[in-house]
Design an enzyme around this catalytic site. Structure first.
Site, PDB file in Angstrom:
ATOM      1  N   LYS A   1      -4.994  -9.188 -11.315  1.00 18.87           N
ATOM      2  CA  LYS A   1      -6.243  -9.486 -10.616  1.00 18.87           C
ATOM      3  C   LYS A   1      -7.342  -8.496 -11.017  1.00 18.87           C
ATOM      4  CE  LYS A   1      -7.193  -9.655  -5.936  1.00 18.87           C
ATOM      5  NZ  LYS A   1      -6.948  -9.884  -4.522  1.00 18.87           N
TER       6      LYS A   1
ATOM      7  N   LYS B   1     -11.177  -2.767  -9.156  1.00 17.47           N
ATOM      8  CA  LYS B   1     -11.827  -1.564  -9.660  1.00 17.47           C
ATOM      9  C   LYS B   1     -10.814  -0.465  -9.993  1.00 17.47           C
ATOM     10  CE  LYS B   1     -14.568  -1.366  -6.295  1.00 17.47           C
ATOM     11  NZ  LYS B   1     -15.534  -1.314  -5.217  1.00 17.47           N
TER      12      LYS B   1
ATOM     13  N   LYS C   1       0.829  -1.208   0.000  1.00 15.51           N
ATOM     14  CA  LYS C   1       0.000   0.000   0.000  1.00 15.51           C
ATOM     15  C   LYS C   1       0.863   1.256   0.000  1.00 15.51           C
ATOM     16  CE  LYS C   1      -4.383  -1.766   1.506  1.00 15.51           C
ATOM     17  NZ  LYS C   1      -5.511  -1.753   2.416  1.00 15.51           N
TER      18      LYS C   1
END
Ligand code: AMP
Length: 327
Positions: free
Chosen positions: A196, A199, A115
């Site tokens: 993967k 969105k 992240k």
């Protein structure tokens, strides 16, 4: 004997896609219907604060996710369904866990590294202490099991460690949560099938659970199937995997055979798949629309869930305060 307690949640980041369904929700509904567990499912709105999102968007997404949970088949009468921030004990227990967690352990977390790399402009302290909130989410309810895929095992180990660090210092209280390891199909992006489905890459990369059949057909038309080097293309494999999940067995067998012998027509596969996905989620779309049209009813369901969750959480925090010497 009481049933093992299972707990899970997702962040309210907007409408779910079919990867979320196959990788999580479908399994949650199966666990519910097995009747073997006591289940808690929540909207992880506190976790979503680590993402820079407009407050009005967050507020909308929280209701939306709750509606999508229910429309997918979670029954608020059978499971405790609630919004994380409705139970302030989550944040209180997080603080207590942060004081027993070595910071070096937090820096080790793969998800923190990931992240931080992807959010160079917003590496907030919440991203680092996230596992303490996750541990609190589970341990407030004495969660015995958390359904996860192999890639999420590290975070769950941290929940177990938090319980150990706490128990070592203050006396045995929390259980050691175990992963309920489940094989989830990994659904790939329509346009970049080596990645993967998510969105973040954009609308055309994923199929939303709530997408209308026309949109599904249009997105699938553009899905990548070709491969430069020969052999089975990842895009084709992904579409076949989806047909296996959503289509009928016979069609899946025929298309798989055709793909092997080279006679497959991808246009036909895409049309078949579009219709299968559109039909599969027809009930979901109707239930979702109904719930979203009636926010008062949805709020009442969530308040009822919060009430039940609060009962457990309050009792845990009262015990914890006593154990650590705050009361
Ligand atoms: P996320 O919002 O990415 O954390 O996803 C919520 C849940 O959906 C997690 O349990 C993920 O493992 C699952 N999930 C997300 N994307 C996919 C995907 N492409 N294929 C399978 N499962 C997924």
């Amino acid at each position: 004997m009481s049933k093992p307690i299972i707990l899970s949640g997702m962040q309210p980041t907007g409408s779910l896609h079919i990867g979320n369904y196959l990788g999580a929700l479908k399994n949650w509904v199966e666990l519910q219907n097995s009747g073997q567990y006591e289940l808690f499912f929540f909207v992880a709105d506190l976790h979503s604060l680590t993402i820079d999102m407009k407050p009005e968007t967050r507020r909308k997404n929280i209701r939306l996710l709750a509606a999508e949970y229910i429309a997918s088949g979670l029954d608020p009468k059978k499971v405790t369904l609630f919004v994380q921030s409705h139970i302030p004990e989550h944040t209180e227990l997080t603080w207590i866990f942060s004081t027993v967690t070595p910071v070096t352990e937090l820096f080790r977390m793969i998800q923190f590294k990931d992240k931080s790399e992807h959010n160079a402009k917003n590496i907030n302290a919440g991203l680092l202490t996230y596992p303490a909130l996750q541990a609190a989410d589970v341990l407030l309810y004495h969660g015995a099991l958390v359904p996860v895929g192999q890639d999420q095992v590290q975070h769950l180990e941290m929940t177990r460690d938090c319980a150990r660090w706490f128990n070592n210092r203050y006396g045995h209280y929390f259980p050691e949560t175990k992963p309920l390891l489940t094989q989830f199909p990994k659904i790939m992006s329509l346009l970049e099938p080596t990645k993967k489905m998510s969105k973040s890459a954009g609308e055309s990369h994923y199929i939303g659970m709530a997408d209308e059949p026309k949109i599904i057909a249009a997105k699938l038309k553009k899905a990548v199937t070709a491969t430069a080097g020969g052999g089975q293309a990842p895009g084709a494999a992904n579409l076949l995997a989806l047909l296996k999940q959503f289509g009928d067995k016979k069609m899946y067998t025929e298309f798989t055979a055709a793909e092997k012998n080279g006679s497959i027509r991808y246009g036909d596969l895409k049309a078949e798949l579009a219709s299968a996905i559109g039909n599969y989620f027809a009930g979901f779309r109707a239930r979702r629309a109904e719930l979203l049209a009636n926010p008062k009813k949805l709020d009442a369901i969530l308040e009822d869930g919060a009430e039940r969750a609060r009962g457990v959480a309050k009792k845990t925090m009262a015990d914890v305060r006593k154990l650590v010497g705050l009361r």
